[in-house]
Design a protein around this motif. Sequence first.
Motif, PDB file in Angstrom:
ATOM      1  N   MET A  44       0.828  -1.204   0.000  1.00 27.13           N
ATOM      2  CA  MET A  44       0.000   0.000   0.000  1.00 27.13           C
ATOM      3  C   MET A  44       0.866   1.260   0.000  1.00 27.13           C
ATOM      4  SD  MET A  44      -3.083   1.151   2.571  1.00 27.13           S
ATOM      5  CE  MET A  44      -4.109  -0.248   2.117  1.00 27.13           C
ATOM      6  N   GLY A  45       0.508   2.187  -0.877  1.00 26.73           N
ATOM      7  CA  GLY A  45       1.252   3.431  -0.991  1.00 26.73           C
ATOM      8  C   GLY A  45       2.400   3.368  -1.973  1.00 26.73           C
ATOM      9  N   GLY A  46       2.704   2.190  -2.508  1.00 21.48           N
ATOM     10  CA  GLY A  46       3.804   2.047  -3.451  1.00 21.48           C
ATOM     11  C   GLY A  46       3.321   1.984  -4.882  1.00 21.48           C
ATOM     12  N   ASP A  47       4.201   1.536  -5.759  1.00 18.92           N
ATOM     13  CA  ASP A  47       3.847   1.251  -7.140  1.00 18.92           C
ATOM     14  C   ASP A  47       4.895   0.298  -7.691  1.00 18.92           C
ATOM     15  OD1 ASP A  47       6.097   2.789  -7.774  1.00 18.92           O
ATOM     16  OD2 ASP A  47       4.987   4.362  -8.798  1.00 18.92           O
ATOM     17  N   ALA A  48       4.800  -0.019  -8.971  1.00 17.34           N
ATOM     18  CA  ALA A  48       5.719  -0.994  -9.563  1.00 17.34           C
ATOM     19  C   ALA A  48       7.179  -0.578  -9.419  1.00 17.34           C
ATOM     20  CB  ALA A  48       5.361  -1.192 -11.043  1.00 17.34           C
ATOM     21  N   GLY A  49       7.426   0.742  -9.359  1.00 19.17           N
ATOM     22  CA  GLY A  49       8.803   1.217  -9.276  1.00 19.17           C
ATOM     23  C   GLY A  49       9.511   0.839  -7.998  1.00 19.17           C
ATOM     24  N   THR A  50       8.759   0.477  -6.951  1.00 17.02           N
ATOM     25  CA  THR A  50       9.418   0.083  -5.709  1.00 17.02           C
ATOM     26  C   THR A  50      10.193  -1.219  -5.872  1.00 17.02           C
ATOM     27  OG1 THR A  50       7.495  -1.130  -4.851  1.00 17.02           O
ATOM     28  CG2 THR A  50       7.615   1.218  -4.373  1.00 17.02           C
ATOM     29  N   TRP A  51       9.939  -1.942  -6.976  1.00 14.11           N
ATOM     30  CA  TRP A  51      10.623  -3.212  -7.228  1.00 14.11           C
ATOM     31  C   TRP A  51      11.798  -3.064  -8.197  1.00 14.11           C
ATOM     32  CZ3 TRP A  51       9.705  -6.994  -4.071  1.00 14.11           C
ATOM     33  CH2 TRP A  51       8.432  -7.196  -3.519  1.00 14.11           C
ATOM     34  N   ASP A  52      12.165  -1.842  -8.597  1.00  8.90           N
ATOM     35  CA  ASP A  52      13.141  -1.679  -9.671  1.00  8.90           C
ATOM     36  C   ASP A  52      14.431  -2.464  -9.443  1.00  8.90           C
ATOM     37  OD1 ASP A  52      11.543  -0.100 -11.234  1.00  8.90           O
ATOM     38  OD2 ASP A  52      12.496   1.801 -10.695  1.00  8.90           O
ATOM     39  N   ARG A  53      14.942  -2.410  -8.240  1.00  3.10           N
ATOM     40  CA  ARG A  53      16.232  -3.055  -7.993  1.00  3.10           C
ATOM     41  C   ARG A  53      16.123  -4.569  -8.120  1.00  3.10           C
ATOM     42  NH1 ARG A  53      20.230  -1.904  -2.795  1.00  3.10           N
ATOM     43  NH2 ARG A  53      22.124  -2.767  -3.740  1.00  3.10           N
ATOM     44  N   PHE A  54      15.078  -5.148  -7.554  1.00  3.21           N
ATOM     45  CA  PHE A  54      14.924  -6.599  -7.646  1.00  3.21           C
ATOM     46  C   PHE A  54      14.546  -7.012  -9.068  1.00  3.21           C
ATOM     47  CE2 PHE A  54      12.490 -10.617  -6.523  1.00  3.21           C
ATOM     48  CZ  PHE A  54      13.647 -11.355  -6.297  1.00  3.21           C
ATOM     49  N   ALA A  55      13.756  -6.198  -9.753  1.00  2.00           N
ATOM     50  CA  ALA A  55      13.421  -6.496 -11.145  1.00  2.00           C
ATOM     51  C   ALA A  55      14.683  -6.537 -11.999  1.00  2.00           C
ATOM     52  CB  ALA A  55      12.442  -5.458 -11.686  1.00  2.00           C
ATOM     53  N   ALA A  56      15.632  -5.641 -11.724  1.00  2.00           N
ATOM     54  CA  ALA A  56      16.890  -5.640 -12.467  1.00  2.00           C
ATOM     55  C   ALA A  56      17.675  -6.928 -12.212  1.00  2.00           C
ATOM     56  CB  ALA A  56      17.724  -4.417 -12.089  1.00  2.00           C
ATOM     57  N   ALA A  57      17.687  -7.400 -10.965  1.00  2.00           N
ATOM     58  CA  ALA A  57      18.392  -8.646 -10.641  1.00  2.00           C
ATOM     59  C   ALA A  57      17.738  -9.832 -11.344  1.00  2.00           C
ATOM     60  CB  ALA A  57      18.408  -8.861  -9.134  1.00  2.00           C
ATOM     61  N   LEU A  58      16.428  -9.861 -11.381  1.00  3.87           N
ATOM     62  CA  LEU A  58      15.728 -10.945 -12.069  1.00  3.87           C
ATOM     63  C   LEU A  58      15.991 -10.906 -13.565  1.00  3.87           C
ATOM     64  CD1 LEU A  58      12.339 -10.689 -10.169  1.00  3.87           C
ATOM     65  CD2 LEU A  58      13.834 -12.706 -10.161  1.00  3.87           C
ATOM     66  N   THR A  59      15.985  -9.719 -14.136  1.00  2.76           N
ATOM     67  CA  THR A  59      16.257  -9.585 -15.568  1.00  2.76           C
ATOM     68  C   THR A  59      17.671 -10.040 -15.887  1.00  2.76           C
ATOM     69  OG1 THR A  59      14.706  -7.731 -15.705  1.00  2.76           O
ATOM     70  CG2 THR A  59      16.281  -7.975 -17.500  1.00  2.76           C
ATOM     71  N   ALA A  60      18.620  -9.712 -15.021  1.00  9.43           N
ATOM     72  CA  ALA A  60      20.003 -10.165 -15.217  1.00  9.43           C
ATOM     73  C   ALA A  60      20.107 -11.676 -15.154  1.00  9.43           C
ATOM     74  CB  ALA A  60      20.914  -9.525 -14.157  1.00  9.43           C
ATOM     75  N   ALA A  61      19.169 -12.314 -14.437  1.00  9.68           N
ATOM     76  CA  ALA A  61      19.133 -13.774 -14.346  1.00  9.68           C
ATOM     77  C   ALA A  61      18.270 -14.377 -15.454  1.00  9.68           C
ATOM     78  CB  ALA A  61      18.591 -14.195 -12.975  1.00  9.68           C
ATOM     79  N   ASP A  62      17.951 -13.568 -16.471  1.00 13.21           N
ATOM     80  CA  ASP A  62      17.207 -14.017 -17.648  1.00 13.21           C
ATOM     81  C   ASP A  62      15.770 -14.391 -17.329  1.00 13.21           C
ATOM     82  OD1 ASP A  62      17.077 -14.400 -20.405  1.00 13.21           O
ATOM     83  OD2 ASP A  62      17.484 -16.552 -20.241  1.00 13.21           O
ATOM     84  N   ARG A  63      15.165 -13.680 -16.367  1.00 15.15           N
ATOM     85  CA  ARG A  63      13.761 -13.899 -16.067  1.00 15.15           C
ATOM     86  C   ARG A  63      12.914 -12.759 -16.647  1.00 15.15           C
ATOM     87  NH1 ARG A  63      12.662 -17.402 -11.854  1.00 15.15           N
ATOM     88  NH2 ARG A  63      10.547 -17.373 -12.753  1.00 15.15           N
ATOM     89  N   ARG A  64      11.788 -13.109 -17.170  1.00 17.68           N
ATOM     90  CA  ARG A  64      10.797 -12.119 -17.573  1.00 17.68           C
ATOM     91  C   ARG A  64      10.112 -11.595 -16.305  1.00 17.68           C
ATOM     92  NH1 ARG A  64       5.513 -13.448 -21.394  1.00 17.68           N
ATOM     93  NH2 ARG A  64       4.583 -11.340 -21.362  1.00 17.68           N
ATOM     94  N   VAL A  65       9.925 -10.287 -16.220  1.00 19.78           N
ATOM     95  CA  VAL A  65       9.379  -9.671 -15.014  1.00 19.78           C
ATOM     96  C   VAL A  65       8.164  -8.815 -15.374  1.00 19.78           C
ATOM     97  CG1 VAL A  65       9.833  -8.154 -13.045  1.00 19.78           C
ATOM     98  CG2 VAL A  65      11.661  -9.615 -13.948  1.00 19.78           C
TER      99      VAL A  65
END
Length: 268
Positions: A44-65
């Motif tokens: 609550m109070g956030g948005d998708a951007g609060t995950w930017d750092r973890f999304a970058a790590a997942l993308t580096a691991a070749d995961r679709r996010v």
Amino acid sequence: MSGAPSSLDRVNVDVDVLDVAGVAIAYRDTGGGNDVPVVLVHGMGGDAGTWDRFAAALTAADRRVISVDLRGHGRSAHTADYSFDSFGADVAAVVDHLGLQSVDLVGHSLGGYAVSVVAQDRPNLVRSLVLEEMPIPIRPGDEPPNLTGRLPSLTELIHAGTSVVRHPRAVFAFDRSMTKTALAQFRRPNARWWDNLPNITAPTLVLRGGPGGMVDLRRLDSMVRDIEDCTVVPFDSGHSIHRDKYRDFEAAVLPFLMRDLGDSTIGT
């Protein structure tokens, strides 16, 4: 060490919008051909951007996010309906719109509740479930919670979802009219959620914080007993583990999401 993500941590993808029964739900999709995307849902109070750092790590691991802005948050529309189950329905609608057959779900706080509902209602869809500091619903028959116990206040929820310094747009986009409805739902029994809890068949990772966290330990024990494959990982943080203890969060969650996926490389 934790800290604000640098520009290199951010995942720059376009924002798409889906009409869900008249409510515009915004989401970001990094694309890619891997078979099991990771769906990230903020608190609550956030948005998708609060995950930017973890999304970058997942993308580096070749995961679709895929990261979703819940209704009333971020670029999604404000609406009159902020029932908790509607948040879960929005996540499921995005997944169905994208034609996904299997997903890993990660949710923080209110987002944890949303993905837990998807895992209950669509067990064959969910390969893995991660619940970070989800305020566990009250059980029927429990004594009414006192307001100084482990239940969230609006201020705590907004602070945990984002911060003015790191994600100012999320703070100003948040529809504060949901406050009364949301807090009332946190504070009353939720029989449906407890009745459907054993429907979760996905391996489940529950992350709980220490002092300042919002997970009731007695209800946590009951929840763990009702989920077939459930592991709890404690952290010495408050309610927002992925923000305040990011490296510890990634060390626990990334290997869990990467298991049984062949020779993909885990990026850090």
